[in-house]
Design a protein around this motif. Structure first.
Motif, PDB file in Angstrom:
ATOM      1  N   GLN A  50       0.811  -1.221   0.000  1.00 54.89           N
ATOM      2  CA  GLN A  50       0.000   0.000   0.000  1.00 54.89           C
ATOM      3  C   GLN A  50       0.844   1.272   0.000  1.00 54.89           C
ATOM      4  OE1 GLN A  50      -3.283   0.131   2.806  1.00 54.89           O
ATOM      5  NE2 GLN A  50      -2.943   2.301   3.189  1.00 54.89           N
ATOM      6  N   HIS A  51       1.837   1.342   0.859  1.00 54.78           N
ATOM      7  CA  HIS A  51       2.620   2.575   0.965  1.00 54.78           C
ATOM      8  C   HIS A  51       3.596   2.752  -0.194  1.00 54.78           C
ATOM      9  CE1 HIS A  51       1.858   2.307   5.562  1.00 54.78           C
ATOM     10  NE2 HIS A  51       0.970   3.110   4.988  1.00 54.78           N
ATOM     11  N   SER A  95       7.515  -2.769   0.473  1.00 50.86           N
ATOM     12  CA  SER A  95       6.577  -1.920   1.192  1.00 50.86           C
ATOM     13  C   SER A  95       6.959  -1.855   2.671  1.00 50.86           C
ATOM     14  CB  SER A  95       5.152  -2.439   1.016  1.00 50.86           C
ATOM     15  OG  SER A  95       4.224  -1.472   1.476  1.00 50.86           O
ATOM     16  N   THR A  96       6.172  -1.113   3.425  1.00 52.06           N
ATOM     17  CA  THR A  96       6.479  -0.778   4.809  1.00 52.06           C
ATOM     18  C   THR A  96       6.188  -1.935   5.766  1.00 52.06           C
ATOM     19  OG1 THR A  96       5.533   1.336   4.137  1.00 52.06           O
ATOM     20  CG2 THR A  96       6.142   1.135   6.448  1.00 52.06           C
ATOM     21  N   SER A 122       9.170   1.711   1.258  1.00 54.21           N
ATOM     22  CA  SER A 122       8.322   2.832   1.616  1.00 54.21           C
ATOM     23  C   SER A 122       8.297   2.992   3.137  1.00 54.21           C
ATOM     24  CB  SER A 122       6.910   2.616   1.076  1.00 54.21           C
ATOM     25  OG  SER A 122       6.374   1.397   1.558  1.00 54.21           O
ATOM     26  N   ILE A 124       5.652   4.942   6.426  1.00 56.77           N
ATOM     27  CA  ILE A 124       4.366   5.588   6.676  1.00 56.77           C
ATOM     28  C   ILE A 124       4.477   7.068   6.309  1.00 56.77           C
ATOM     29  CG2 ILE A 124       3.772   3.938   8.476  1.00 56.77           C
ATOM     30  CD1 ILE A 124       4.474   6.141  10.533  1.00 56.77           C
ATOM     31  N   PRO A 125       3.375   7.782   6.144  1.00 52.65           N
ATOM     32  CA  PRO A 125       3.458   9.203   5.780  1.00 52.65           C
ATOM     33  C   PRO A 125       4.282  10.023   6.765  1.00 52.65           C
ATOM     34  CG  PRO A 125       1.207   8.402   5.523  1.00 52.65           C
ATOM     35  CD  PRO A 125       1.975   7.308   6.195  1.00 52.65           C
ATOM     36  N   TYR A 136      -0.832   4.283  12.142  1.00 52.73           N
ATOM     37  CA  TYR A 136      -0.846   3.985  10.713  1.00 52.73           C
ATOM     38  C   TYR A 136      -0.703   2.481  10.480  1.00 52.73           C
ATOM     39  CZ  TYR A 136      -0.321   8.914   9.421  1.00 52.73           C
ATOM     40  OH  TYR A 136      -0.521  10.262   9.246  1.00 52.73           O
ATOM     41  N   GLN A 188       5.343   7.359   2.272  1.00 52.99           N
ATOM     42  CA  GLN A 188       4.289   7.165   1.272  1.00 52.99           C
ATOM     43  C   GLN A 188       3.906   8.460   0.571  1.00 52.99           C
ATOM     44  OE1 GLN A 188       0.469   6.309   2.994  1.00 52.99           O
ATOM     45  NE2 GLN A 188      -0.303   5.274   1.152  1.00 52.99           N
TER      46      GLN A 188
END
Length: 563
Positions: A50-51, A95-96, A122, A124-125, A136, A188
């Motif tokens: 996702q991220h 990914s994260t 990646s 998290i934001p 998150y 992300q």
């Protein structure tokens, strides 16, 4: 007066035009893939999450070839092998959180084997980093901390303008001796946000040379030139630095016998008159090396396996050439030369005096005869014949990748790799599941020659999902699965230690039927038909599986005080 470091490369007219007129629809992920392409990458491995979607979306707009595996750890093994085969940094996109952490065992193997893997994950934001928001998906308190003890270097990105420089610095780190895995993480939102930055064209990430200090190579050359019984231990550093030719020239100039470590398989020709081969778990070999009055160790830290389980006690002077500073003199006092193996061997070639020792080939033959007699006395004909069958079936120049299984333990000592950088195993970190996904990475690096993977049934279960990858990309990998009903080497260890094994027996699938369900041809073989079936599978296009039901035994190693 103009200094070299004052010079700035002027952009070409085409570069200026591209910079001023970037294509529309780019985001931070485009900066990642543009930087990789600018550094010379052509293939990336990984698994979306996702991220990380910004990176994967950007792949559509790039020339990079993507090889997607089904498990992050397997993607890491594939990148590891690609890096070993090509000598390039192999990008691994992750990914994260869970996706990132699942790659850790593969990155540990890459670190142990000095394989250049460029892992880009990646995060998290940015709002959740540095004490900001919490909760998150995939969040870790400090994701980079999970990797600092595994990889060579960690590079964090918090803005888009940092992306090209961070990736270039990581690339340079991965390819500076000693090679190794590196870690880059990008939030992300930085990956997803539209970018106004110009296209990345040609970042500079030239690896630094690790040259030896001349006063040290002068002393080493003097010691070797005047030695009575010199010998050489060649490790994985010789293979990684592409220095096998220089090693051979030096050994011949000195008439010095050479043993290769398990990680250095192929660093020296197997059938050369000065080749002690790789029988390191043998007291006769240990005695021979201990008797050397000058022992040159190149590209090895003399760890547990290379030192016959730390029973090796050299009596002569040791010279150690090692690019990993932490391994220099870490196990034995030595004249330590912190350098890339290729550069150090070149310096020695230019400064040693030629010496002639007509007894050296004879001493090598005598040692190998002692080893052969010891193994023959253990009545392990099946295991040796199987190894010979594999060697006869595998075309010269084709690489092989070995999981942690009994036949691989045999191969470390007894398999002729027929060339440098052709035989690879997971003996650096020792995790299961390496062989098949690593072979896929090698096939992606060079699909013009067949690749062999060797696993036990226990290790095979780690990698079954990658049959789908092999089929999807039509990779020419033949997977030999030796089915002994469990974790065979652990069964032996536990039986020897406790009289009976526990937790080693496995229920397993019909591997032939399972392979065929993925659209991959499978065949069940026997020790008598192994060579024929392997030869046929390796000559066929695309992936294939050969299953051999057999219970193998390990030869007894010999340590201090045994024979």
């Amino acid at each position: 007066m103009t200094h070299d470091h004052d010079l700035v490369l002027r952009p070409t007219a085409a570069q200026i035009s591209t910079a001023l007129n970037p294509p529309p629809g780019r985001n931070g992920g485009d900066l990642v893939v543009e930087t990789l392409a600018g550094l010379g990458a052509t293939t990336v491995f990984g698994l979306p999450g996702q991220h990380a979607l910004g990176m994967f979306d950007a792949l559509r707009r790039s020339s990079l070839r993507y090889i997607g595996l089904r498990v992050e750890n397997n993607a890491g093994f594939a990148a590891d092998a690609y890096g070993r085969i090509t000598g390039e940094a192999a990008p691994l996109l992750l990914s994260t959180g869970p996706g990132a952490l699942t790659s850790l065992a593969a990155l540990q193997e890459a670190a142990a084997a000095s394989a250049p893997v460029l892992a880009i994950s990646s995060q998290i934001p940015t709002a959740g980093l540095g004490g900001g928001r919490h909760g998150y998906l995939h969040e870790l308190p400090d994701q980079a901390a999970s990797f600092r003890g595994v990889v060579k270097s960690v590079h964090t990105v918090r803005t888009q303008s940092q992306i090209p420089s961070a990736i270039a610095a990581a690339w340079k780190s991965a390819l500076t001796a000693p090679h190794g895995p590196v870690w880059v993480e990008i939030p992300q939102d930085v990956l997803l946000s539209p970018t106004v930055l110009p296209m990345v064209t040609a970042p500079d990430a030239t690896p630094e040379d690790l040259a030896p200090r001349p006063e040290l190579t002068a002393v080493a050359a003097h010691l070797l030139s005047h030695a009575a019984r010199p010998a050489i231990i060649a490790g994985g550093g010789v293979v990684r630095s592409d220095a096998s030719g220089k090693l051979k020239a030096l050994a011949e100039k000195l008439d010095a016998p050479v043993v290769t470590t398990f990680g250095g398989k192929g660093a020296f020709p197997w059938t050369h008159p000065l080749s002690l081969q790789s029988w390191l778990e043998d007291r006769h070999t240990t005695d021979f090396l201990e008797d050397a009055d000058v022992l040159l160790v190149v590209g090895s830290g003399l760890g547990e396996l290379s030192s016959n389980y730390h029973t090796f006690k050299p009596r002569g002077r040791v010279i150690q050439i090692e690019a990993d500073l932490g391994k220099l003199e870490s196990n034995h006092p030595a004249l330590g030369i912190h350098a890339d193996a290729r550069l150090a061997l070149q310096a020695l070639l230019e400064t040693v005096e030629e010496r002639t020792d007509e007894s050296a080939p004879q001493r090598v033959r005598e040692l190998l005869a002692k080893v052969a007699d010891r193994i023959a006395a253990q009545e392990l004909t099946l295991e040796q014949e199987m190894l010979f069958s594999v060697r006869r079936a595998l075309p010269a120049g084709s690489p092989s990748f070995w999981d942690m299984t009994i036949l691989a333990y045999w191969a470390w000592s007894a398999f002729d790799p027929r060339g440098a950088n052709t035989m690879h195993s997971a003996q650096g970190a020792g995790g299961l599941g390496y062989g098949f996904p690593a072979a896929l990475g090698a096939a992606a690096a060079d699909p013009t020659r067949p690749v062999l993977a060797v696993s036990g049934d226990g290790g095979a279960l780690y990698s079954i999902a990658e049959l789908a990858t092999a089929r999807q990309y039509d990779l020419p990998v033949t997977w030999l699965i030796i089915d002994d009903g469990g974790y065979g080497i652990l069964r032996e260890y536990m039986t020897d230690a406790f009289g009976q094994p526990t937790a080693t027996e496995l229920t397993r699938p019909d591997y032939v039927a399972l392979a065929e369900s993925f659209g991959v041809p499978g065949v069940r073989t026997t020790p008598e038909t192994l060579e024929e079936d392997l030869t046929k599978a390796l000559a066929s296009p695309g992936p294939s599986v050969v299953v051999l039901p057999a219970v193998l035994r390990m030869f007894a190693p010999t340590h201090l005080g045994t024979s």
